[in-house]
Enzyme design. Structure first.
Site, PDB file in Angstrom:
ATOM      1  CE  LYS A 120      -4.851   1.071   0.678  1.00 26.80           C
ATOM      2  NZ  LYS A 120      -6.321   0.081  -0.321  1.00 26.80           N
ATOM      3  N   GLY A 220     -23.398   4.671   3.216  1.00 26.83           N
ATOM      4  CA  GLY A 220     -22.594   5.222   2.398  1.00 26.83           C
ATOM      5  C   GLY A 220     -22.574   4.793   0.582  1.00 26.83           C
ATOM      6  CB  VAL A 221     -25.427   5.438  -1.871  1.00 24.99           C
ATOM      7  CG1 VAL A 221     -26.016   4.503  -0.435  1.00 24.99           C
ATOM      8  CG2 VAL A 221     -25.421   6.731  -0.963  1.00 24.99           C
ATOM      9  N   GLY A 222     -21.699   5.725  -2.189  1.00 21.62           N
ATOM     10  CA  GLY A 222     -20.716   7.001  -3.038  1.00 21.62           C
ATOM     11  C   GLY A 222     -20.407   5.890  -4.048  1.00 21.62           C
ATOM     12  CE  LYS A 223     -13.789   5.740  -6.066  1.00 22.04           C
ATOM     13  NZ  LYS A 223     -13.053   5.418  -6.615  1.00 22.04           N
ATOM     14  CB  VAL A 224     -18.317   0.368  -3.451  1.00 21.22           C
ATOM     15  CG1 VAL A 224     -18.626  -0.788  -3.420  1.00 21.22           C
ATOM     16  CG2 VAL A 224     -16.924   1.002  -4.196  1.00 21.22           C
ATOM     17  CG  HIS A 226     -23.862   4.874  -6.861  1.00 23.90           C
ATOM     18  ND1 HIS A 226     -22.358   4.418  -7.060  1.00 23.90           N
ATOM     19  CD2 HIS A 226     -24.358   4.385  -8.488  1.00 23.90           C
ATOM     20  CE1 HIS A 226     -21.867   5.046  -8.523  1.00 23.90           C
ATOM     21  NE2 HIS A 226     -22.860   4.735  -8.875  1.00 23.90           N
TER      22      HIS A 226
END
Length: 397
Positions: A120, A220-224, A226
């Site tokens: 990382k 959490g409905v951001g990039k992943v 939603h």
């Protein structure tokens, strides 16, 4: 994958760890335990093969690249761009973060069946203010200097367009745009993998993988998140969502009028009819207070490092809540970017991500048979795979 330089093994530099105590060098008081050096050398979470501290004064780049393991192949993991502004010693915090995240990637890649170890990188700074093309190119040169032992990709604060820039300085870059020969946004298969993990969780808990009629709360409905909602709605689930970003919620509701919005995570997790809770935002979502209030029977989400502390897994089990370890179910994204190294084929990558369903069932079965928590069973399986690879390599060297 491009050919590797000749000479030294391109993926391993045994017995070498390059690290400097940044906080001390800058005259900053060390922060509370655990310190980075404690993690690296003195704890069960250590064992990293190599840590590189990167600085380019001309561009302002300050970065940490941590390689935890190359037992299964070159380390693969994303690049996080974060300021650590709330920390008393940002550089120390970034170093600790990189160490912990790199170790997590070793386990994630091992469970996903990928020929990759874990690594990382963290770039220290505010991506909205500090990210420049020259800084990303400087970072790419540091990654290139590792000769293929670390392969980078997107993470929090970095995007496909950023990887296109990094790739100009480093061939060991994934998560690029299709126009640049890459796979594009890895959120697609991340969401798909979480969905498969959710189906496996349902099969283990209720005897069938169907989600139709089940109520799933997505925080959490951001990039992943939603994209996960899209899959859940298609599967016939009742979906409840929440997000600190009102626009993200509005976008989901516009696409799916049947979805219900909760005013807060607290409201979502205490919903009476909730069957599954899917944390898909920041880490640490599962703390003592959340677990005690949670009404769901299953926790399965996309967020990394969901457990606020090690004891939370036992607390969940004590309340008879099945926890699907996050690094087991959210590996679809790394599967996608790993496939890019071989000439991206979406169908092939999706087929690999679909195996998350089987892996989850295997881990739940091992946990039940051995009388341990799913997180312990997952760790054991990953560790066995890494140990076997390491012993096999030693036998032929």
């Amino acid at each position: 994958m491009p050919s590797q330089p000749s000479g030294e093994h391109p993926h391993r530099r045994t017995g070498v760890t390059t690290v400097t105590d940044v906080a001390t060098a800058r005259g900053v008081e060390p922060i509370a335990e655990p310190g980075a050096l404690d993690i690296l050398f003195r704890s069960a979470e250590g064992g990293h093969e190599e840590v590189l501290l990167c600085q380019d004064r001309a561009t302002g780049l300050k970065a940490v690249i941590a390689i935890h393991s190359t037992a299964l192949g070159p380390a693969l993991g994303g690049t996080r761009f974060h300021a650590y502004a709330d920390e008393s010693a940002p550089e120390e915090a970034a170093l600790r973060d990189a160490l912990n995240l790199a170790r997590g990637m070793s386990y994630k890649n091992a469970l996903a069946g990928l020929p990759h170890g874990g690594g990382k990188a963290v770039i220290i700074g505010d991506p909205a203010k500090d990210k420049t093309e020259d800084l990303l190119l400087a970072y790419g040169r540091f990654v290139a200097g590792l000769g293929g032992r670390y392969v980078t990709a997107c993470d929090v604060g970095t995007y496909v367009a950023d990887m296109d820039v990094v790739a100009r300085a480093c061939r060991w870059t994934t998560g690029r745009s299709p126009e640049a020969g890459g796979a594009g946004d890895s959120s697609v298969l991340t969401a798909y993998g979480v969905f498969q993990g959710m189906r496996a969780s349902a099969a283990h808990r209720w005897g069938a993988p169907e989600l139709a009629g089940r109520t799933v709360g997505v925080a959490g409905v951001g990039k992943v998140g939603h994209l996960l909602v899209d899959l859940l709605v298609e599967a016939g689930a009742r979906v409840l969502v929440t997000d600190v970003n009102a626009q993200a919620v509005a976008k989901v509701l516009a696409a799916h009028p049947q979805v219900t919005a909760a005013a807060s995570t607290e409201e979502l997790i205490t919903a009476e009819a909730l069957d599954i809770y899917a944390p898909c935002a920041l880490g640490g979502a599962l703390d003592d207070a959340t677990v005690s209030a949670l009404t769901a029977s299953i926790v399965c989400g996309a967020a990394n490092n969901q457990l606020a502390h090690a004891g939370v897994a036992a607390e969940l089990a004590g309340r008879d809540i099945l926890y699907a370890p996050d690094y087991m179910v959210n590996s679809g994204g790394v599967i996608q970017v790993a496939d890019e190294l071989h000439g991206f084929d979406f169908a092939r990558a999706k087929k690999q991500a679909a195996k998350i369903y089987d892996t989850a069932l295997e881990i739940f079965s091992h946990a039940a048979a051995e009388g341990v928590l799913p997180v312990v069973a997952a760790d054991r399986i990953a560790e066995r795979r890494m140990a076997h690879a390491a012993s096999t390599e030693r036998a032929f060297t």
